[in-house]
Scaffold this active site. Structure first.
Site, PDB file in Angstrom:
ATOM      1  N   GLU A 122       0.852  -1.188   0.000  1.00 11.15           N
ATOM      2  CA  GLU A 122       0.000   0.000   0.000  1.00 11.15           C
ATOM      3  C   GLU A 122       0.889   1.239   0.000  1.00 11.15           C
ATOM      4  O   GLU A 122       1.824   1.330   0.806  1.00 11.15           O
ATOM      5  CB  GLU A 122      -0.909   0.024   1.227  1.00 11.15           C
ATOM      6  CG  GLU A 122      -1.911   1.172   1.169  1.00 11.15           C
ATOM      7  CD  GLU A 122      -2.911   1.163   2.320  1.00 11.15           C
ATOM      8  OE1 GLU A 122      -3.727   2.099   2.382  1.00 11.15           O
ATOM      9  OE2 GLU A 122      -2.885   0.249   3.166  1.00 11.15           O
ATOM     10  N   GLY A 254       3.291   2.139  10.792  1.00  8.38           N
ATOM     11  CA  GLY A 254       3.090   1.383  12.023  1.00  8.38           C
ATOM     12  C   GLY A 254       2.798  -0.071  11.751  1.00  8.38           C
ATOM     13  O   GLY A 254       3.371  -0.963  12.379  1.00  8.38           O
ATOM     14  N   ALA A 255       1.906  -0.342  10.802  1.00  5.85           N
ATOM     15  CA  ALA A 255       1.530  -1.718  10.479  1.00  5.85           C
ATOM     16  C   ALA A 255       0.719  -1.705   9.195  1.00  5.85           C
ATOM     17  O   ALA A 255       0.298  -0.656   8.711  1.00  5.85           O
ATOM     18  CB  ALA A 255       0.723  -2.341  11.617  1.00  5.85           C
ATOM     19  N   MET A 256       0.477  -2.905   8.654  1.00  8.17           N
ATOM     20  CA  MET A 256      -0.254  -3.045   7.397  1.00  8.17           C
ATOM     21  C   MET A 256      -1.214  -4.214   7.488  1.00  8.17           C
ATOM     22  O   MET A 256      -0.848  -5.307   7.908  1.00  8.17           O
ATOM     23  CB  MET A 256       0.729  -3.236   6.240  1.00  8.17           C
ATOM     24  CG  MET A 256       0.061  -3.394   4.893  1.00  8.17           C
ATOM     25  SD  MET A 256      -0.909  -1.929   4.438  1.00  8.17           S
ATOM     26  CE  MET A 256      -2.142  -2.662   3.373  1.00  8.17           C
ATOM     27  N   GLU A 257      -2.456  -3.972   7.055  1.00  5.31           N
ATOM     28  CA  GLU A 257      -3.567  -4.895   7.278  1.00  5.31           C
ATOM     29  C   GLU A 257      -3.701  -5.975   6.215  1.00  5.31           C
ATOM     30  O   GLU A 257      -4.799  -6.509   6.009  1.00  5.31           O
ATOM     31  CB  GLU A 257      -4.879  -4.096   7.331  1.00  5.31           C
ATOM     32  CG  GLU A 257      -5.327  -3.478   6.010  1.00  5.31           C
ATOM     33  CD  GLU A 257      -4.871  -2.054   5.780  1.00  5.31           C
ATOM     34  OE1 GLU A 257      -5.463  -1.352   4.943  1.00  5.31           O
ATOM     35  OE2 GLU A 257      -3.905  -1.627   6.456  1.00  5.31           O
ATOM     36  N   HIS A 290      -6.646  -1.790  15.225  1.00  6.82           N
ATOM     37  CA  HIS A 290      -6.857  -1.054  13.974  1.00  6.82           C
ATOM     38  C   HIS A 290      -6.645  -1.964  12.767  1.00  6.82           C
ATOM     39  O   HIS A 290      -7.497  -2.030  11.863  1.00  6.82           O
ATOM     40  CB  HIS A 290      -5.892   0.138  13.908  1.00  6.82           C
ATOM     41  CG  HIS A 290      -6.022   0.961  12.670  1.00  6.82           C
ATOM     42  ND1 HIS A 290      -6.791   2.091  12.601  1.00  6.82           N
ATOM     43  CD2 HIS A 290      -5.484   0.809  11.433  1.00  6.82           C
ATOM     44  CE1 HIS A 290      -6.726   2.604  11.389  1.00  6.82           C
ATOM     45  NE2 HIS A 290      -5.925   1.841  10.663  1.00  6.82           N
ATOM     46  N   GLU A 291      -5.519  -2.666  12.744  1.00 13.60           N
ATOM     47  CA  GLU A 291      -5.229  -3.500  11.581  1.00 13.60           C
ATOM     48  C   GLU A 291      -6.198  -4.679  11.493  1.00 13.60           C
ATOM     49  O   GLU A 291      -6.611  -5.068  10.393  1.00 13.60           O
ATOM     50  CB  GLU A 291      -3.777  -3.996  11.631  1.00 13.60           C
ATOM     51  CG  GLU A 291      -2.730  -2.894  11.743  1.00 13.60           C
ATOM     52  CD  GLU A 291      -2.862  -1.805  10.690  1.00 13.60           C
ATOM     53  OE1 GLU A 291      -3.326  -2.102   9.568  1.00 13.60           O
ATOM     54  OE2 GLU A 291      -2.511  -0.648  10.988  1.00 13.60           O
ATOM     55  N   GLU A 313      -9.760   4.333   6.171  1.00 13.41           N
ATOM     56  CA  GLU A 313      -8.920   4.756   7.289  1.00 13.41           C
ATOM     57  C   GLU A 313      -9.687   5.559   8.335  1.00 13.41           C
ATOM     58  O   GLU A 313      -9.524   5.345   9.533  1.00 13.41           O
ATOM     59  CB  GLU A 313      -7.710   5.547   6.780  1.00 13.41           C
ATOM     60  CG  GLU A 313      -6.731   4.714   5.964  1.00 13.41           C
ATOM     61  CD  GLU A 313      -6.158   3.517   6.715  1.00 13.41           C
ATOM     62  OE1 GLU A 313      -6.277   3.455   7.954  1.00 13.41           O
ATOM     63  OE2 GLU A 313      -5.592   2.631   6.043  1.00 13.41           O
TER      64      GLU A 313
END
Length: 849
Positions: A122, A254-257, A290-291, A313
């Site tokens: 992304e 921070g992170a990726m879903e 969140h993820e 988001e």
């Protein structure tokens, strides 16, 4: 390197894809500098397409072979991708490309992090892996085969066949390419299971490097809590057989879903009491939620195009905020969220980088992962929920999931669901998505014969490309207090739709004190002239925790502004009111810790600028320090008692109760250290058995001008723990005097452990420098030069991280002429750097105007 003069992409030029994808098969033969990627993709013409041009995105790829329905073809290749003649019917595209993960320092696409292969796709990273229509409205199921000599080979979906040196994965749910993920490395897993409400068992695994196993327990607990909460609150059940999380050291965000294979920055998932603070634990809990929540709000339902980024988001941030409020304290969480909104999003909305929650155009989409899209986007969801109520919100969300599962959607689709579910017309509310800027809400009041009238006026200042705006729907939560502090009228939601609008309250026995914008019911700037006595009354009596905190914050801000402008002494009434709040044991310790916080120095600079005064960073620093000294004097007797009373005897737990006590104790230790030269902090550091207490004490020692031996001991103990060393780097800058901040930061860049290509380490130093308001804005420009030097160096290596950090310069026009000249010179120097990335060029052009 990307072209520094790219073409602008416009929302109104959206066209459906020419071809849709029914199935994707990928084979990876991993090698650090010569990974081979074979793709087999089944295409079919899109009946809704406006053209039949066949184009596949691709960047930095070496094409070795290409075939259509088994026959070799020779495509026309450009820097952006390829074109080829194709049948006007379903066909199968096959290609083989070679890429070099080891030399991919941008950390987009497939890259290597300390010997581990990992991906970040992304927004547009998949085009660096193979040729593909890399856009979110092209969704397909993926089957992946990975071949390599590493023991763990992971991808999206459910595991298939596997053997020595290879593994296969299949994701049955159609997804866009930005959700593709692959990880290969020498990893170990903490495993668990989760039973869904329908009785399915899901295998959970958190994959880390050997030696980090003891830092996994909290992340796993947070994941299971998130899965249960999403079932209970939103009715969303997980839909695969496995859920994997991988901790990666080198990661831009921070992170990726990614579907079924979330990839996390190590800092956003690894924690133990000895290495992570309470704030780290809470952040990890929130990011994992969140993820995970993206599985439905982002993955199962995704964005039609990147202009709709706020659709996934903003909604998912709102959901993770709800989750944290439920897991911890709702009032404390609300205050934290608004504080972040004001610190990050309000300056964005009021400067050269302002843009709507849904932008109308962009050059580099990576530059629009902003506080406006995320945090303001979440506030828009919150307003919508307030306006239609709990029942209407749940009804609309159920319809959203039912109607749009498996689709790529728009803001129009989202709002239409709410209109259909509730019968409301949301055409005016849509302006929150299409208009930039922070509305200012002014208030007038009238009292006559038991009738109290509030008249509101809304105005949004001009922003770049938007000289004027239409009135917006603003939900204003208002309560009225009687003169004795009782609530005369409980919270009532007023719906403002006009530029100027009045609301009346009748049958009152006495003129009330209004509590306006309770729970911060809309992301606006409230402009109302009130007396200090009224704000002190609200600070003491308001039944709304947010507005109680806000009243105290306003008094502190006014005191600081008076000191900055006139050299006035700190406000004695505010100090005594603060002491009274701190003594109130009925209040949550975390809330009491929050009321000791002062407005940020950047916030004060913005307030001065808005009031027509040129902010002086040195004067702001001096006034803030004077008020903190006055707080320490006022609370000289109370602070030690609170410090002692907030000690936790039980074994460490990062829960709300213990964390709140440690937060209040830390606030008191900081005040005590201003009077005892750091003696209490030295004792706490020596006795600390967790990182929260250690770091709090060390910070107090450094602020007191001491702590040298402790800082060295901290380094020696933790020099092999990369996440703790990030704290060691940043703390020295955060706690420095402004005259020394840039020099300390420069010295730290010369430390052998300053691995500047690692985003976490770079942010630990340069991010801390940018956040130290007075230190960054040192009058000789040393802070500006240092940050610009390093951004110029970083940009060719990692343009995404460099461009995002350039936002530190966005407020440059609000300072004095001397600082403006220095800031502009650095902006122009960065803009003139050779081979500047597209990411950075767009940011700099917008800031320079």
């Amino acid at each position: 390197m990307k072209d520094a003069a790219p073409q602008t992409v416009y929302l109104n030029e959206y066209a459906p894809p020419a071809y849709l994808v029914d199935e994707v098969q990928l084979t990876f033969r991993l090698a650090p500098r010569a990974t081979r990627v074979e793709s087999r993709i089944r295409f079919r013409p899109n009946p809704d397409a406006r053209s039949r041009a066949f184009f596949l995105h691709g960047e930095g790829l070496s094409l070795l072979a290409a075939r259509i329905d088994g026959a070799p073809v020779t495509p026309e290749i450009t820097d952006e991708g390829l074109t080829c003649a194709v049948p006007d019917a379903p066909f199968t595209w096959e290609a083989e490309v070679e890429i070099s993960p080891e030399t991919n320092t941008a950390l987009e696409g497939l890259y290597m992090s300390r010997g581990m292969y990992c991906t970040q796709c992304e927004a547009e990273g998949f085009r660096k892996i193979t040729y593909y229509p890399d856009r979110p409205d092209v969704m397909a199921p993926f089957t992946v085969r990975i071949e390599g000599d590493l023991p763990v080979l992971l991808s999206n979906g459910n595991p298939g066949a596997a053997g020595e040196g290879w593994a296969e994965w299949h994701d049955p749910w159609p997804k866009p390419a930005y959700l593709f993920a692959l990880v290969a490395g020498d990893l170990v897993a903490q495993r668990d299971t989760f039973t869904t409400r329908s009785g399915r068992d899901v295998d959970l695994a958190l994959w880390v490097r050997p030696g980090d196993e003891h830092k996994c327990a909290w992340g796993m607990e947070a994941l299971k809590k998130s899965m249960r909460w999403d079932e209970e609150v939103y009715g969303r059940e997980y839909d695969l057989d496995v859920f994997n999380i991988v901790a990666v050291d080198d990661f831009n965000m921070g992170a990726m879903e990614n579907k079924g294979l979330n990839i996390f920055n190590s800092a956003a998932v690894l924690a133990s009491p000895e290495t992570a603070t309470d704030a780290n634990f809470e952040r990890i809990e929130s990011i994992i939620a969140h993820e995970y929540f993206h599985n439905w709000t982002g993955n199962r339902i995704t964005c039609r195009d990147w202009f709709q980024l706020c659709l996934k988001e903003g909604l998912t941030v709102f959901r993770d905020q709800q989750f944290t409020a439920d897991m911890r304290s709702a009032p404390v969480k609300r205050i934290d969220d608004v504080s972040m909104l004001r610190a990050r999003q309000f300056p964005e909305d009021q400067g050269p980088l302002a843009h709507p929650v849904r932008p109308e155009s962009y050059q580099e989409i990576n530059n629009f992962y902003t506080a406006t899209v995320y945090e303001k986007g979440a506030e828009v969801i919150g307003m919508l929920k307030r306006l239609i109520g709990e029942e209407g919100y749940r009804k609309a969300l159920d319809l959203y999931f039912e109607r749009h599962d498996g689709q790529a959607c728009t803001i129009e689709d989202w709002l239409r669901v709410f209109e259909d579910a509730t019968g409301r017309d949301l055409s005016q509310f849509k302006r929150w998505y299409t208009q930039a800027g922070t509305p200012r809400l002014s208030v007038e009041e009238d009292w006559q014969d038991g009738t109290y009238t509030l008249t509101f006026t809304q105005e949004t200042p001009p922003t770049p490309g938007q000289p004027e705006t239409a009135p917006q729907v603003i939900p204003i939560a208002v309560g009225l207090l009687s003169p004795n502090g009782d609530e005369a009228v409980p919270t009532r939601l007023l719906e403002m739709t006009e530029t100027r609008q009045s609301f009346t309250f009748e049958g009152l026995a006495a003129k009330p004190v209004p509590s306006i914008l309770r729970d911060f019911s809309a992301p606006v700037v409230l402009e109302r002239v009130t007396s200090r006595s009224e704000r002190a009354f609200l600070m003491a009596h308001d039944t709304d925790p947010f507005n109680r905190w806000e009243a105290g914050r306003s008094l502190a801000r006014e005191s600081l502004m008076a000191t900055i402008r006139e050299g006035a002494a700190p406000d004695a009434d505010w100090l005594s009111g603060l002491a009274a709040l701190l003594r109130d044991e009925s209040l949550d310790p975390a809330f009491r810790a929050q009321v000791t916080g002062l407005p940020t120095q950047s916030e004060l600079a913005q307030a001065l600028h808005r009031a027509g005064t040129t902010p002086d960073p040195d004067a702001i620093w001096t006034a803030t320090e004077a008020l903190r000294d006055a707080m320490a004097e006022e609370l000289a007797d109370l602070a030690p008692a609170l410090l002692d009373g907030m000690r936790v005897a039980a074994p460490y737990a990062p829960d709300a109760e213990q964390s709140g006590k440690r937060a209040l104790a830390g606030a008191m230790l900081a005040l005590i250290s201003r009077r005892d030269g750091g003696a209490a902090a030295a004792r706490q550091y020596a006795e600390a058995d967790n990182m929260t207490l250690s770091l709090s004490a060390l910070g107090c020692l450094l602020r007191a001008g001491k702590g040298g031996p402790e800082l060295d001991a901290f380094h020696d103990r933790w020099q092999h723990d990369r996440l703790v060393m990030d704290k060691w780097f940043s703390l020295q800058i955060i706690q420095s005097d402004p005259a020394e901040t840039a020099d300390i930061a420069r010295r730290l860049t010369e430390h052998p452990a300053f691995e500047w290509k690692n985003p976490n380490r770079f942010r630990a130093v340069m991010g801390a420098l940018a956040m130290h308001h007075a230190g960054f804005h040192r009058a000789d420009g040393a802070g500006y030069r240092l940050l610009a030097d390093w951004l110029i160096r970083l940009d060719p290596v990692n343009p995404q991280t460099a461009a995002r950090m350039m936002s530190a310069f966005q407020t440059w026009r609000r300072y004095d002429a001397g600082r403006q000249a220095l800031l502009r010179a650095e902006l122009e120097r960065m803009r003139g750097a050779p081979d500047l990335s597209r990411d950075s060029a767009e940011m700099l052009d917008r800031m320079l105007g």
